[in-house]
Design a protein around this motif. Structure first.
Motif, PDB file in Angstrom:
ATOM      1  N   ASP A 104       0.850  -1.196   0.000  1.00 38.61           N
ATOM      2  CA  ASP A 104       0.000   0.000   0.000  1.00 38.61           C
ATOM      3  C   ASP A 104       0.885   1.245   0.000  1.00 38.61           C
ATOM      4  O   ASP A 104       2.024   1.226   0.484  1.00 38.61           O
ATOM      5  CB  ASP A 104      -0.919   0.028   1.221  1.00 38.61           C
ATOM      6  CG  ASP A 104      -2.163  -0.815   1.027  1.00 38.61           C
ATOM      7  OD1 ASP A 104      -2.452  -1.181  -0.123  1.00 38.61           O
ATOM      8  OD2 ASP A 104      -2.842  -1.105   2.022  1.00 38.61           O
ATOM      9  N   LEU A 105       0.339   2.324  -0.526  1.00 43.65           N
ATOM     10  CA  LEU A 105       1.053   3.598  -0.548  1.00 43.65           C
ATOM     11  C   LEU A 105       0.240   4.592   0.272  1.00 43.65           C
ATOM     12  O   LEU A 105      -0.914   4.880  -0.055  1.00 43.65           O
ATOM     13  CB  LEU A 105       1.201   4.085  -1.991  1.00 43.65           C
ATOM     14  CG  LEU A 105       2.231   5.178  -2.266  1.00 43.65           C
ATOM     15  CD1 LEU A 105       3.634   4.707  -1.893  1.00 43.65           C
ATOM     16  CD2 LEU A 105       2.192   5.582  -3.727  1.00 43.65           C
ATOM     17  N   LEU A 106       0.841   5.090   1.349  1.00 41.17           N
ATOM     18  CA  LEU A 106       0.132   5.939   2.298  1.00 41.17           C
ATOM     19  C   LEU A 106       0.641   7.371   2.227  1.00 41.17           C
ATOM     20  O   LEU A 106       1.847   7.614   2.201  1.00 41.17           O
ATOM     21  CB  LEU A 106       0.309   5.414   3.726  1.00 41.17           C
ATOM     22  CG  LEU A 106      -0.131   3.973   3.989  1.00 41.17           C
ATOM     23  CD1 LEU A 106       0.173   3.598   5.438  1.00 41.17           C
ATOM     24  CD2 LEU A 106      -1.609   3.777   3.681  1.00 41.17           C
ATOM     25  N   VAL A 155       4.348   0.608   2.051  1.00 42.56           N
ATOM     26  CA  VAL A 155       4.332  -0.422   3.093  1.00 42.56           C
ATOM     27  C   VAL A 155       5.160  -1.603   2.587  1.00 42.56           C
ATOM     28  O   VAL A 155       4.834  -2.217   1.575  1.00 42.56           O
ATOM     29  CB  VAL A 155       2.897  -0.865   3.416  1.00 42.56           C
ATOM     30  CG1 VAL A 155       2.911  -1.926   4.521  1.00 42.56           C
ATOM     31  CG2 VAL A 155       2.054   0.335   3.845  1.00 42.56           C
ATOM     32  N   GLU A 156       6.235  -1.901   3.308  1.00 36.40           N
ATOM     33  CA  GLU A 156       7.154  -2.945   2.878  1.00 36.40           C
ATOM     34  C   GLU A 156       6.565  -4.338   3.088  1.00 36.40           C
ATOM     35  O   GLU A 156       5.486  -4.504   3.668  1.00 36.40           O
ATOM     36  CB  GLU A 156       8.473  -2.810   3.649  1.00 36.40           C
ATOM     37  CG  GLU A 156       9.179  -1.479   3.443  1.00 36.40           C
ATOM     38  CD  GLU A 156       9.759  -1.346   2.035  1.00 36.40           C
ATOM     39  OE1 GLU A 156       9.724  -2.327   1.261  1.00 36.40           O
ATOM     40  OE2 GLU A 156      10.264  -0.257   1.709  1.00 36.40           O
ATOM     41  N   LEU A 159     -15.513  -3.357  -1.286  1.00 37.36           N
ATOM     42  CA  LEU A 159     -14.292  -3.804  -1.939  1.00 37.36           C
ATOM     43  C   LEU A 159     -13.051  -3.347  -1.176  1.00 37.36           C
ATOM     44  O   LEU A 159     -13.085  -2.367  -0.427  1.00 37.36           O
ATOM     45  CB  LEU A 159     -14.243  -3.278  -3.375  1.00 37.36           C
ATOM     46  CG  LEU A 159     -15.425  -3.693  -4.256  1.00 37.36           C
ATOM     47  CD1 LEU A 159     -15.303  -3.069  -5.641  1.00 37.36           C
ATOM     48  CD2 LEU A 159     -15.517  -5.214  -4.368  1.00 37.36           C
ATOM     49  N   LYS A 160     -11.954  -4.065  -1.410  1.00 37.54           N
ATOM     50  CA  LYS A 160     -10.671  -3.735  -0.798  1.00 37.54           C
ATOM     51  C   LYS A 160      -9.627  -3.484  -1.883  1.00 37.54           C
ATOM     52  O   LYS A 160      -9.880  -3.681  -3.073  1.00 37.54           O
ATOM     53  CB  LYS A 160     -10.218  -4.874   0.120  1.00 37.54           C
ATOM     54  CG  LYS A 160     -11.129  -5.082   1.327  1.00 37.54           C
ATOM     55  CD  LYS A 160     -10.568  -6.136   2.264  1.00 37.54           C
ATOM     56  CE  LYS A 160     -11.439  -6.283   3.501  1.00 37.54           C
ATOM     57  NZ  LYS A 160     -10.890  -7.284   4.453  1.00 37.54           N
ATOM     58  N   GLN A 161      -8.439  -3.060  -1.440  1.00 37.60           N
ATOM     59  CA  GLN A 161      -7.363  -2.755  -2.382  1.00 37.60           C
ATOM     60  C   GLN A 161      -7.079  -3.962  -3.272  1.00 37.60           C
ATOM     61  O   GLN A 161      -7.007  -5.096  -2.813  1.00 37.60           O
ATOM     62  CB  GLN A 161      -6.066  -2.382  -1.649  1.00 37.60           C
ATOM     63  CG  GLN A 161      -6.213  -1.367  -0.541  1.00 37.60           C
ATOM     64  CD  GLN A 161      -6.312  -2.020   0.800  1.00 37.60           C
ATOM     65  OE1 GLN A 161      -7.195  -2.823   1.044  1.00 37.60           O
ATOM     66  NE2 GLN A 161      -5.404  -1.664   1.695  1.00 37.60           N
TER      67      GLN A 161
END
Length: 269
Positions: free
Chosen positions: A52-54, A102-103, A224-226
Motif C-alpha cells: 500500500d502507498l500511504l 508499506v514494505e 471492496l478492498k485494495q
C-alpha cells in the motif's frame, strides 16, 4: 378460423411470458413490494496491506516543528517524483505524487520515528499510533495527523462497458458502485455470476454474486478492498455468437484456400 385465433392467442401468451422471463434475467435487486429495506453493516474497516502507498501529513500550530516529518524526501521508503493527476472517480493512470510504501514486513520507515508496523491496522489506528509517538518522543505536543491511501485501486473486466483499472479516492466503495464506474454490465453479462477476486492471507479467493438478488448486500465482498478484481462472465448468447464468429472465420479461410487451389489448377493445367 376459430382454431386459428386460438393458436394466435397461445403464441401471443408464449411471447409475453418469454419477454417477462428475459426482464427478470437482467433486473437487479429483485424482491417483493415497492419498499425494500436491508440493514447496513457499518463494521467495514479497510486494513492496510503490504505494497500500500500511504500519504501521511503532520500539522500543528508551530510550523517549524513539521519540517522533519513533511519534507519532500520523506523516509527511506518514501515514493515521489510522479504526479499523474486524477479526475473524478476514474483515473486512467496512477495518480501518485508522494507516499510511504508499506514494505513486505508490513512496516514504513517514518522520519525520526523509524520503522512503524502498519500492516493490519486501519487508517484511524495509524493516526493514533503516530500522534502518540510524536507526543511521547517530545517532537510535537499537539500533532494532527492525516492518513489516506494513494493506491487504492480495483480492476473490472469481462462483460462491462468500460473495463479497466480504477483508482479510488475514498476508502469505501461497493461492488455496485464499481460496476457503475465501469459503465454497468453489457447486455451479454451474466447478472448471476459476478465474481470478486481477492487475495487473503496468501490465498486467492473468488466469491460469486447474483446481482438479481437482494442477498448481494450481505456479501463479505460487497465492500471492496485494495487490488480487488471484478469479473463479469459472458452469457450464453455471447458464447454462441463467439462460436458462430469462429466458424465463420474458419469457413472464410476454407473458401479462400479452395479458391486458390482451383486457380492454381487452372493456371498450371
Amino acid at each position: 378460423m376459430k382454431s386459428y385465433k386460438v393458436l394466435l392467442s397461445v403464441c401471443l401468451v408464449i411471447c409475453l411470458l418469454s419477454a417477462c422471463g428475459s426482464v427478470k434475467d437482467i433486473t437487479y435487486l429483485q424482491g417483493e413490494g415497492l419498499l425494500k429495506k436491508t440493514a447496513i453493516a457499518d463494521t467495514f474497516d479497510l486494513k492496510i496491506q503490504k505494497d500500500d502507498l500511504l500519504d501521511i501529513v503532520v500539522s500543528c500550530i508551530e510550523p517549524e516543528l513539521l519540517r522533519p516529518f513533511n519534507q519532500q524526501s520523506g523516509g527511506a521508503n518514501y515514493v515521489g517524483g510522479y504526479n499523474g493527476g486524477y479526475e473524478g472517480s476514474y483515473a486512467g493512470n496512477n495518480g501518485y505524487n508522494r507516499g510511504y510504501l508499506v514494505e513486505v514486513d508490513g512496516t514504513i520507515n517514518y522520519p525520526l520515528l523509524g520503522k512503524i508496523k502498519v500492516a493490519g491496522l486501519t487508517r484511524r489506528d495509524v493516526i493514533d499510533l503516530i500522534e502518540g509517538r510524536l507526543k511521547k518522543g517530545g517532537y510535537i505536543e499537539d500533532p494532527i495527523v492525516t492518513v489516506r491511501f494513494l493506491n487504492f485501486r480495483i480492476s473490472v473486466l469481462g462483460e462491462v462497458n468500460r473495463p479497466g483499472t480504477y483508482n479510488i479516492l475514498s476508502e469505501r466503495i461497493t461492488l455496485l458502485e464499481a460496476l457503475s464506474m465501469a459503465g454497468d454490465l453489457t447486455i451479454y453479462g451474466r447478472r448471476d455470476r459476478v465474481a470478486v477476486i481477492r487475495e487473503i492471507d496468501g490465498e486467492r479467493v473468488i466469491l460469486y454474486h447474483d446481482l438479481r438478488s437482494m442477498d448481494v448486500f450481505q456479501s463479505p465482498n460487497y465492500y471492496l478492498k485494495q487490488n480487488d478484481m471484478i469479473y463479469v462472465e459472458p452469457n450464453r448468447v455471447r458464447a454462441e455468437a463467439s462460436k458462430q464468429n469462429q466458424f465463420t472465420n474458419v469457413g472464410t479461410w476454407m473458401s479462400i484456400i479452395s479458391f486458390l487451389l482451383s486457380m492454381s489448377i487452372l493456371i498450371f493445367k
